[in-house]
Write an enzyme that holds these catalytic residues in place. Structure first.
Site, PDB file in Angstrom:
ATOM      1  N   CYS A 160      -9.048  -8.992  -4.603  1.00 51.84           N
ATOM      2  CA  CYS A 160      -8.582  -7.910  -5.472  1.00 51.84           C
ATOM      3  C   CYS A 160      -9.571  -6.755  -5.316  1.00 51.84           C
ATOM      4  CB  CYS A 160      -8.526  -8.393  -6.921  1.00 51.84           C
ATOM      5  SG  CYS A 160      -7.810  -7.195  -8.059  1.00 51.84           S
ATOM      6  N   CYS A 354       1.012   0.496  -5.667  1.00 50.61           N
ATOM      7  CA  CYS A 354      -0.238   0.621  -6.416  1.00 50.61           C
ATOM      8  C   CYS A 354      -0.523   2.063  -6.784  1.00 50.61           C
ATOM      9  CB  CYS A 354      -1.395   0.059  -5.592  1.00 50.61           C
ATOM     10  SG  CYS A 354      -2.993   0.109  -6.453  1.00 50.61           S
TER      11      CYS A 354
END
Length: 428
Positions: A160, A354
């Site tokens: 991540c 995103c």
């Protein structure tokens, strides 16, 4: 009459329960099991860490919504899953039997894999949880009083990376607003082979965009870097060449550090042959169904996905919100099919969308599919990303509070691509 258990109530678990409620038949029941009765919007944690949000701004009490949806809500942590018995054991000694279970637990944060890492007895901060972000805020306030070097990034094995970049630039913006940026050198330390890799081998020009932004903001970076250990005020790192050889170790001083850890599966579902891989992540097929235990499904960060390819330092593949949402929708439909005596046929799209906020601007990207080669490989930047992230936060919080199952990430991705096409037309 079937009983479906959803283990976890974060991003994946909460919307999983909502979508299942629209799929089950009369007489079927859903139980959500979670150790945390409140939902918190994880993407806002970087804002919390610099004082731009408070706990109450990004948390929701899930019990009223679950009750309204007719979902039983159990706020007791799991002890162990017993798949051969179709039983979930809880830490209070009780058990819940199920016909189907969806594992949506998110990860366990592997701070302990590196000496001195993390907020629990270590020396670095985290934005993985609201509690961590609030602790980071306390240390950030000390930094403003006593400025010094800052290290932000993600360690070896992390999967991540977006929040590390976000927090790095948000912190930089907060320091400028406090008029002490000139007293705070910032270094970005990452296991990625290059800036903007993101565990995805880049999306569009994320490498160029992020490197340019770092140069403009006077942020230094170190890639293909392992964190060896962390001590009070200093971090020992090792840079690795492309052939795997060491460039040598360095000791970096810091007054504040936020490093994202590697993830692993939580203990209650780990170490079960045929269910979990060696890291404890749940094994699923294209239908989000475990190949051995056909009544077990999994969605979100807890799902086992192999890395994209070899890198000098291990990098995991992220599970983005869009990807998780598509897993959830496919799983809900597949369980619905099985309840009707059909074979599951739905497959998640596994795309990535995103919005990476930088405090006063940001970078957005769309990858369809998430793993290359891709049909869509797009990235863009501007102040509009910061504003879109704020709007997204408010919309998604409202969605969780109301208990709606409307898929939002896909709409957001299509909207961003629409904005890009409109810009291209205007330039033409």
């Amino acid at each position: 009459m079937a009983h479906i258990v959803v283990l976890g109530a974060g991003l994946g678990g909460s919307i999983m329960a909502y979508e299942l409620a629209d799929e089950i038949g009369k007489g079927d029941t859903i139980t959500v099991v979670t150790k945390d009765p409140t939902y918190h919007f994880v993407p806002s944690n970087p804002w919390v860490a610099v004082g731009w949000r408070e706990r109450d701004d990004i948390t929701i009490d899930l019990a009223p919504t679950m009750k309204k949806k007719g979902i039983k809500f159990v706020t007791t942590a799991a002890q162990k899953l017993h798949p051969e018995e179709n039983r979930l054991e809880l830490i209070d000694g009780s058990s819940i039997s199920y016909d189907y279970i969806v594992i949506a637990t998110g990860p366990e944060l592997a701070f302990d894999e590196i000496e001195g890492l993390g907020p629990h007895g270590g020396f670095t901060q985290s934005v993985c949880h609201i509690d961590h972000a609030l602790q980071a805020k306390v240390v950030f306030e000390e930094l403003k009083k006593n400025p010094g070097p800052v290290i932000i990034g993600a360690v070896q094995g992390a999967s991540c990376y977006g929040p590390a970049y976000e927090f790095c630039f948000i912190l930089e913006t907060a320091l400028r607003k406090a008029k002490i940026r000139d007293q705070v050198p910032i270094t970005f330390v990452t296991s990625e082979p290059y800036v903007g890799h993101l565990g995805l081998d880049g999306v569009g020009d994320t490498k160029g965009l992020l490197e340019s932004e770092m140069r403009n903001k006077h942020i230094k970076w170190m890639t293909s870097t392992k964190v060896k250990k962390v001590e009070d005020g200093k971090m020992t790192v090792e840079e690795i060449n492309d052939d795997g050889s060491s460039k040598g170790e360095k000791v970096l001083p810091f007054a504040f550090s936020m490093m994202l850890p590697a993830f692993r599966g939580i203990k209650p579902v780990s170490g079960i042959e045929g269910l979990s891989n060696p890291r404890g992540f749940t094994i699923v097929d294209q239908h989000q169904q475990n190949p051995k235990f056909k009544n077990i499904f999994a969605v979100g960060v807890c799902v086992a996905i192999p890395p994209m390819g070899p890198t000098p330092v291990p990098c995991g593949v992220p599970k983005t919100g869009f990807m998780i949402e598509s897993m959830v929708t496919a799983t809900a439909h597949n369980i619905g099919q099985m309840l009707r005596g059909e074979e599951p046929s739905n497959v998640g799209t596994w795309n990535a969308v995103c919005l990476a906020d930088f405090g006063d601007s940001g970078i957005a990207f769309v990858a369809q599919p998430q793993i290359p080669p891709r049909n869509v490989n797009w990235s863009s930047q501007g102040r509009w990303v910061h504003l879109a992230k704020i709007g997204f936060e408010k919309y998604f919080m409202r969605k969780i509070k109301k208990g709606t199952s409307e898929p939002f990430y896909e709409k957001m991705g299509m909207s961003m691509l629409g904005i890009n096409k409109l810009k291209a037309v205007k330039k033409g």
